[in-house]
Design a protein around this motif. Structure first.
Motif, PDB file in Angstrom:
ATOM      1  N   ASP A 103      45.197 -38.927  -8.236  1.00  0.00           N
ATOM      2  CA  ASP A 103      44.138 -38.598  -8.778  1.00  0.00           C
ATOM      3  C   ASP A 103      43.381 -38.785  -7.271  1.00  0.00           C
ATOM      4  OD1 ASP A 103      43.752 -39.333 -11.125  1.00  0.00           O
ATOM      5  OD2 ASP A 103      44.421 -40.807 -11.152  1.00  0.00           O
ATOM      6  N   LEU A 104      44.534 -39.345  -6.129  1.00  0.00           N
ATOM      7  CA  LEU A 104      43.848 -40.483  -4.246  1.00  0.00           C
ATOM      8  C   LEU A 104      43.542 -38.676  -4.009  1.00  0.00           C
ATOM      9  CD1 LEU A 104      43.117 -41.872  -1.804  1.00  0.00           C
ATOM     10  CD2 LEU A 104      46.050 -42.074  -1.762  1.00  0.00           C
ATOM     11  N   LEU A 105      45.143 -37.841  -4.712  1.00  0.00           N
ATOM     12  CA  LEU A 105      44.962 -36.485  -3.595  1.00  0.00           C
ATOM     13  C   LEU A 105      43.292 -36.032  -4.104  1.00  0.00           C
ATOM     14  CD1 LEU A 105      48.634 -35.740  -4.060  1.00  0.00           C
ATOM     15  CD2 LEU A 105      47.267 -35.948  -1.949  1.00  0.00           C
ATOM     16  N   GLN A 106      43.287 -35.732  -5.108  1.00  0.00           N
ATOM     17  CA  GLN A 106      42.133 -35.142  -5.564  1.00  0.00           C
ATOM     18  C   GLN A 106      41.024 -36.068  -4.695  1.00  0.00           C
ATOM     19  OE1 GLN A 106      42.661 -36.016 -10.446  1.00  0.00           O
ATOM     20  NE2 GLN A 106      42.986 -33.757 -10.888  1.00  0.00           N
ATOM     21  N   TYR A 107      40.939 -36.562  -4.739  1.00  0.00           N
ATOM     22  CA  TYR A 107      39.391 -37.356  -4.097  1.00  0.00           C
ATOM     23  C   TYR A 107      39.209 -36.250  -2.954  1.00  0.00           C
ATOM     24  CZ  TYR A 107      37.753 -40.932  -7.197  1.00  0.00           C
ATOM     25  OH  TYR A 107      36.237 -41.434  -8.163  1.00  0.00           O
ATOM     26  N   TRP A 108      40.970 -36.998  -2.377  1.00  0.00           N
ATOM     27  CA  TRP A 108      41.090 -36.110  -1.076  1.00  0.00           C
ATOM     28  C   TRP A 108      40.235 -35.035  -0.207  1.00  0.00           C
ATOM     29  CZ3 TRP A 108      45.656 -39.074   0.817  1.00  0.00           C
ATOM     30  CH2 TRP A 108      45.063 -40.315   1.005  1.00  0.00           C
ATOM     31  N   CYS A 109      41.110 -34.086  -1.539  1.00  0.00           N
ATOM     32  CA  CYS A 109      40.151 -32.385  -1.514  1.00  0.00           C
ATOM     33  C   CYS A 109      38.556 -32.561  -1.528  1.00  0.00           C
ATOM     34  CB  CYS A 109      41.237 -31.529  -2.283  1.00  0.00           C
ATOM     35  SG  CYS A 109      42.780 -32.081  -2.230  1.00  0.00           S
ATOM     36  N   THR A 110      38.898 -32.807  -2.856  1.00  0.00           N
ATOM     37  CA  THR A 110      36.895 -33.537  -3.072  1.00  0.00           C
ATOM     38  C   THR A 110      36.434 -33.662  -1.993  1.00  0.00           C
ATOM     39  OG1 THR A 110      37.538 -32.707  -5.013  1.00  0.00           O
ATOM     40  CG2 THR A 110      35.560 -33.540  -4.513  1.00  0.00           C
ATOM     41  N   ALA A 111      36.607 -34.626  -1.277  1.00  0.00           N
ATOM     42  CA  ALA A 111      35.983 -35.436   0.311  1.00  0.00           C
ATOM     43  C   ALA A 111      36.101 -34.196   1.256  1.00  0.00           C
ATOM     44  CB  ALA A 111      36.676 -36.855   0.359  1.00  0.00           C
ATOM     45  N   ALA A 112      36.883 -33.832   1.125  1.00  0.00           N
ATOM     46  CA  ALA A 112      37.432 -32.920   2.801  1.00  0.00           C
ATOM     47  C   ALA A 112      36.343 -31.926   2.261  1.00  0.00           C
ATOM     48  CB  ALA A 112      38.349 -32.387   2.684  1.00  0.00           C
ATOM     49  N   HIS A 113      36.318 -31.237   1.409  1.00  0.00           N
ATOM     50  CA  HIS A 113      35.136 -29.872   0.490  1.00  0.00           C
ATOM     51  C   HIS A 113      33.699 -30.389   0.949  1.00  0.00           C
ATOM     52  CE1 HIS A 113      33.075 -26.796  -2.538  1.00  0.00           C
ATOM     53  NE2 HIS A 113      34.349 -26.207  -1.825  1.00  0.00           N
ATOM     54  N   GLN A 114      33.222 -31.170   0.169  1.00  0.00           N
ATOM     55  CA  GLN A 114      32.133 -31.931  -0.420  1.00  0.00           C
ATOM     56  C   GLN A 114      31.745 -32.537   1.214  1.00  0.00           C
ATOM     57  OE1 GLN A 114      29.411 -31.439  -2.778  1.00  0.00           O
ATOM     58  NE2 GLN A 114      31.404 -29.521  -3.088  1.00  0.00           N
ATOM     59  N   GLN A 115      32.498 -33.536   1.865  1.00  0.00           N
ATOM     60  CA  GLN A 115      31.865 -34.143   3.316  1.00  0.00           C
ATOM     61  C   GLN A 115      31.264 -35.396   2.505  1.00  0.00           C
ATOM     62  OE1 GLN A 115      30.407 -30.616   5.546  1.00  0.00           O
ATOM     63  NE2 GLN A 115      32.135 -29.583   6.395  1.00  0.00           N
ATOM     64  N   TRP A 116      31.709 -35.998   2.509  1.00  0.00           N
ATOM     65  CA  TRP A 116      31.461 -37.089   1.443  1.00  0.00           C
ATOM     66  C   TRP A 116      31.791 -37.932   2.757  1.00  0.00           C
ATOM     67  CZ3 TRP A 116      35.095 -38.007  -3.281  1.00  0.00           C
ATOM     68  CH2 TRP A 116      34.290 -37.062  -3.708  1.00  0.00           C
ATOM     69  N   GLU A 117      30.536 -38.824   3.401  1.00  0.00           N
ATOM     70  CA  GLU A 117      30.348 -39.564   4.772  1.00  0.00           C
ATOM     71  C   GLU A 117      31.656 -40.943   4.237  1.00  0.00           C
ATOM     72  OE1 GLU A 117      25.597 -41.021   5.230  1.00  0.00           O
ATOM     73  OE2 GLU A 117      25.997 -38.690   4.851  1.00  0.00           O
ATOM     74  N   GLY A 118      31.684 -41.580   3.212  1.00  0.00           N
ATOM     75  CA  GLY A 118      32.977 -42.352   2.924  1.00  0.00           C
ATOM     76  C   GLY A 118      33.208 -42.581   1.710  1.00  0.00           C
ATOM     77  N   TYR A 119      33.839 -43.815   1.711  1.00  0.00           N
ATOM     78  CA  TYR A 119      34.006 -44.007   0.032  1.00  0.00           C
ATOM     79  C   TYR A 119      33.338 -44.330  -0.698  1.00  0.00           C
ATOM     80  CZ  TYR A 119      38.902 -44.342   2.380  1.00  0.00           C
ATOM     81  OH  TYR A 119      39.942 -44.290   3.368  1.00  0.00           O
ATOM     82  N   ARG A 120      32.387 -45.297   0.218  1.00  0.00           N
ATOM     83  CA  ARG A 120      31.040 -45.379  -0.941  1.00  0.00           C
ATOM     84  C   ARG A 120      30.791 -44.098  -1.621  1.00  0.00           C
ATOM     85  NH1 ARG A 120      28.795 -51.179  -0.196  1.00  0.00           N
ATOM     86  NH2 ARG A 120      30.362 -52.494   0.855  1.00  0.00           N
ATOM     87  N   ALA A 121      30.551 -43.083  -0.900  1.00  0.00           N
ATOM     88  CA  ALA A 121      28.892 -41.932  -0.740  1.00  0.00           C
ATOM     89  C   ALA A 121      30.185 -41.366  -1.829  1.00  0.00           C
ATOM     90  CB  ALA A 121      29.611 -41.358   0.556  1.00  0.00           C
ATOM     91  N   GLY A 122      31.700 -40.958  -1.986  1.00  0.00           N
ATOM     92  CA  GLY A 122      32.882 -40.823  -2.365  1.00  0.00           C
ATOM     93  C   GLY A 122      32.286 -40.729  -4.236  1.00  0.00           C
ATOM     94  N   VAL A 123      32.550 -42.327  -4.359  1.00  0.00           N
ATOM     95  CA  VAL A 123      32.456 -42.852  -5.572  1.00  0.00           C
ATOM     96  C   VAL A 123      31.854 -42.534  -6.046  1.00  0.00           C
ATOM     97  CG1 VAL A 123      32.681 -44.708  -6.851  1.00  0.00           C
ATOM     98  CG2 VAL A 123      34.192 -44.458  -4.936  1.00  0.00           C
ATOM     99  N   ASP A 124      30.084 -42.524  -5.662  1.00  0.00           N
ATOM    100  CA  ASP A 124      28.799 -41.736  -6.584  1.00  0.00           C
ATOM    101  C   ASP A 124      29.350 -40.605  -6.755  1.00  0.00           C
ATOM    102  OD1 ASP A 124      28.024 -44.688  -5.140  1.00  0.00           O
ATOM    103  OD2 ASP A 124      27.000 -44.413  -3.833  1.00  0.00           O
ATOM    104  N   CYS A 125      29.969 -39.803  -5.633  1.00  0.00           N
ATOM    105  CA  CYS A 125      29.728 -38.121  -5.830  1.00  0.00           C
ATOM    106  C   CYS A 125      30.946 -38.158  -7.336  1.00  0.00           C
ATOM    107  CB  CYS A 125      30.224 -38.147  -5.017  1.00  0.00           C
ATOM    108  SG  CYS A 125      28.728 -37.680  -3.770  1.00  0.00           S
ATOM    109  N   ALA A 126      31.266 -38.900  -7.319  1.00  0.00           N
ATOM    110  CA  ALA A 126      33.268 -38.685  -7.989  1.00  0.00           C
ATOM    111  C   ALA A 126      32.896 -37.735  -9.474  1.00  0.00           C
ATOM    112  CB  ALA A 126      33.734 -39.219  -7.684  1.00  0.00           C
ATOM    113  N   HIS A 127      31.800 -38.559  -9.839  1.00  0.00           N
ATOM    114  CA  HIS A 127      32.204 -38.385 -11.184  1.00  0.00           C
ATOM    115  C   HIS A 127      30.866 -36.792 -11.333  1.00  0.00           C
ATOM    116  CE1 HIS A 127      32.059 -39.369 -15.726  1.00  0.00           C
ATOM    117  NE2 HIS A 127      30.596 -38.896 -15.493  1.00  0.00           N
TER     118      HIS A 127
END
Length: 82
Positions: free
Chosen positions: A40-64
């Protein structure tokens, strides 16, 4: 949104859950989590890189909306720190 949903599916075609478990076991890391695994962490990191999330909080908000499981940002940052 369609670009977002394809990232986890592309990762799955490149690196399967079984391969990740094998690699994790080979390096000696014990993944104790049931709800938020290394895969799951790998999926988050790949998506975070692609979407250019600003941080963990922003990423969690966009994850779903990106097809990822929903977790608290502290779970995400704790797993990343391990």
């Amino acid at each position: 949104m369609k670009n977002c949903i394809t990232i986890p599916s592309v990762l799955q075609s490149i690196l399967s859950l079984e391969e990740v478990k094998s690699i994790v076991q080979m390096i000696g890391y014990e993944d104790k989590a049931r709800k938020f695994t290394v895969y799951d962490l790998l999926q988050y990191w790949c998506t975070a890189a692609h979407q250019q999330w600003e941080g963990y909080r922003a990423g969690v908000d966009c994850a779903h909306s990106c097809g990822l499981i929903q977790v608290h940002y502290s779970s995400f940052s704790s797993k990343a720190a391990e």
